[in-house]
Design a protein around this motif. Structure first.
Motif, PDB file in Angstrom:
ATOM      1  N   UNK A   1       0.831  -1.198   0.000  1.00  0.00           N
ATOM      2  CA  UNK A   1       0.000   0.000   0.000  1.00  0.00           C
ATOM      3  C   UNK A   1       0.867   1.249   0.000  1.00  0.00           C
ATOM      4  N   UNK A   2       0.371   2.290  -0.631  1.00  0.00           N
ATOM      5  CA  UNK A   2       1.079   3.572  -0.632  1.00  0.00           C
ATOM      6  C   UNK A   2       0.561   4.436   0.516  1.00  0.00           C
TER       7      UNK A   2
ATOM      8  N   UNK B   1      -3.026  11.626   4.830  1.00  0.00           N
ATOM      9  CA  UNK B   1      -3.430  11.673   6.239  1.00  0.00           C
ATOM     10  C   UNK B   1      -2.652  10.712   7.135  1.00  0.00           C
ATOM     11  N   UNK B   2      -1.789   9.863   6.548  1.00  0.00           N
ATOM     12  CA  UNK B   2      -1.021   8.898   7.342  1.00  0.00           C
ATOM     13  C   UNK B   2       0.091   9.594   8.124  1.00  0.00           C
ATOM     14  N   UNK B   3       0.309   9.176   9.376  1.00  0.00           N
ATOM     15  CA  UNK B   3       1.372   9.772  10.193  1.00  0.00           C
ATOM     16  C   UNK B   3       2.726   9.149   9.877  1.00  0.00           C
ATOM     17  N   UNK B   4       3.320   9.538   8.752  1.00  0.00           N
ATOM     18  CA  UNK B   4       4.556   8.879   8.343  1.00  0.00           C
ATOM     19  C   UNK B   4       5.800   9.672   8.697  1.00  0.00           C
ATOM     20  N   UNK B   5       5.798  10.982   8.520  1.00  0.00           N
ATOM     21  CA  UNK B   5       6.976  11.782   8.824  1.00  0.00           C
ATOM     22  C   UNK B   5       8.136  11.483   7.895  1.00  0.00           C
ATOM     23  N   UNK B   6       9.276  12.080   8.177  1.00  0.00           N
ATOM     24  CA  UNK B   6      10.458  11.920   7.327  1.00  0.00           C
ATOM     25  C   UNK B   6      11.052  10.524   7.412  1.00  0.00           C
ATOM     26  N   UNK B   7      10.782   9.806   8.505  1.00  0.00           N
ATOM     27  CA  UNK B   7      11.376   8.479   8.682  1.00  0.00           C
ATOM     28  C   UNK B   7      10.505   7.375   8.099  1.00  0.00           C
TER      29      UNK B   7
END
Length: 115
Positions: free
Chosen positions: A49-50, A54-60
């Motif tokens: 899945x991409x 709204x996903x809490x992904x951040x730079x990491x």
């Protein structure tokens, strides 16, 4: 922090700030919710899945959010253990012993794991 210390820390927090433990059923629902949140992050970070905006992904790429969800899961498990009188240290020791007795040779001889 040991598991025992973690159970004690959560208990202190509940008594000081949380007023009281939620019901066991509520914690079970919250646990399911938190596991789902972790699954969403893992499916995007490691699966097919991409990421959504709204996903809490951040730079990491979700690593921080993944750790936060794991900690939330642990918190709820500690709450459930405390309120039901389960000593998670003792239970984890028993679980390791059970798995060692049952699976000590099974995984070593698993050709799929040796590939």
């Amino acid at each position: 922090m040991s598991i025992k210390e973690a159970q004690e820390a959560v208990d202190r927090w509940i008594r000081e700030y949380g007023v009281r433990y939620f019901s066991e059923l509520t914690y079970m629902a919250v646990l399911t919710e938190e596991v789902g949140e972790l699954a969403r992050i893992i499916s995007r970070r490691y699966g097919d899945q991409s990421w959504k905006a709204s996903d809490p992904q951040g730079e990491d790429n979700g690593k921080t959010a993944m750790g936060e969800e794991m900690a939330d899961i642990l918190w709820v498990l500690l709450c459930l253990a405390n309120q039901t009188g389960v000593d998670l240290t003792a239970e984890l020791k028993k679980s390791i012993e059970k798995k060692t007795n049952r699976d000590s040779l099974r995984h070593i001889h698993n050709k799929k794991l040796l590939a």
